[in-house]
Design an enzyme around this catalytic site. Structure first.
Site, PDB file in Angstrom:
ATOM      1  CG  HIS A 114      -0.426   0.555   2.457  1.00  0.00           C
ATOM      2  ND1 HIS A 114      -0.419   1.904   2.761  1.00  0.00           N
ATOM      3  CD2 HIS A 114       0.145  -0.055   3.506  1.00  0.00           C
ATOM      4  CE1 HIS A 114       0.131   2.074   3.946  1.00  0.00           C
ATOM      5  NE2 HIS A 114       0.487   0.917   4.421  1.00  0.00           N
ATOM      6  CB  CYS A 115       1.345   4.056  -1.799  1.00  0.00           C
ATOM      7  SG  CYS A 115      -0.003   4.170  -3.002  1.00  0.00           S
ATOM      8  CD  GLN A 116      -1.100   9.479   2.198  1.00  0.00           C
ATOM      9  OE1 GLN A 116      -0.114   9.056   2.785  1.00  0.00           O
ATOM     10  NE2 GLN A 116      -2.134   9.968   2.849  1.00  0.00           N
TER      11      GLN A 116
END
Length: 173
Positions: free
Chosen positions: A63-65
């Site tokens: 995941h990221c932002q």
């Protein structure tokens, strides 16, 4: 290559079953806020060849932002997690929070560097415009200078303002 996109609730179910959650955001973003079960592995490290110690039986959720970095780098993420099964938390940490799931937030940590650049650049451009209209037209050059700097940063990958902000006292760890 088919990568399963997971909702936050689906990802939480996999985490309870032993999946690994990997946060590919930069270290400053992770320090400011992260999902409790996440381990950091910045995209910049993956780009330099970093991999995860996993087996074929493991499930890795990246995941990221907001989900953009993970979607744009799927090939790299799959390679970094080989031979494990790779999944992606759709919408990133933002979707996680929107779903009402908890994060660990440390407001004592500085804002992520790119947000600081956006604030500084936006403030300088606004200041140049206000002073250009009220004091002297020469202040419009400040806005032009910042705009030229941002254009150069986008083309070259070198951001002088980010380098300058990185050495400021509030960003020293």
């Amino acid at each position: 290559m088919t990568i399963e996109m997971l909702s936050p609730r689906q990802a939480l179910k996999y985490l309870h079953e032993g999946a690994k959650l990997v946060d590919i955001r930069d270290a400053d973003e992770f320090a400011r806020e992260h999902i409790a079960q996440a381990q950091p592995l910045p995209l910049s490290a993956i780009e330099q060849g970093a991999t995860l110690p996993v087996s074929a039986d493991d499930v890795v959720i990246f995941h990221c932002q907001s989900g953009n970095r993970t979607r744009n780098n799927l090939t790299r993420l799959v390679a970094a997690a080989a031979p494990a099964k790779v999944m992606v938390l759709e919408g990133g940490i933002q979707a996680w929070k929107t779903a009402g799931l908890e994060t660990i937030e440390d407001k004592k940590q500085p804002l992520p560097l790119m947000r600081q650049v956006q604030i500084a650049a936006g403030g300088l451009i606004l200041l140049g415009c206000v002073l250009g209209y009220t004091v002297s037209e020469a202040f419009f050059l400040l806005s032009a200078f910042v705009g030229a700097g941002l254009t150069f940063a986008g083309i070259s990958g070198f951001c002088g303002m980010a380098r300058l902000l990185a050495v400021m006292p509030w960003n020293r760890r």
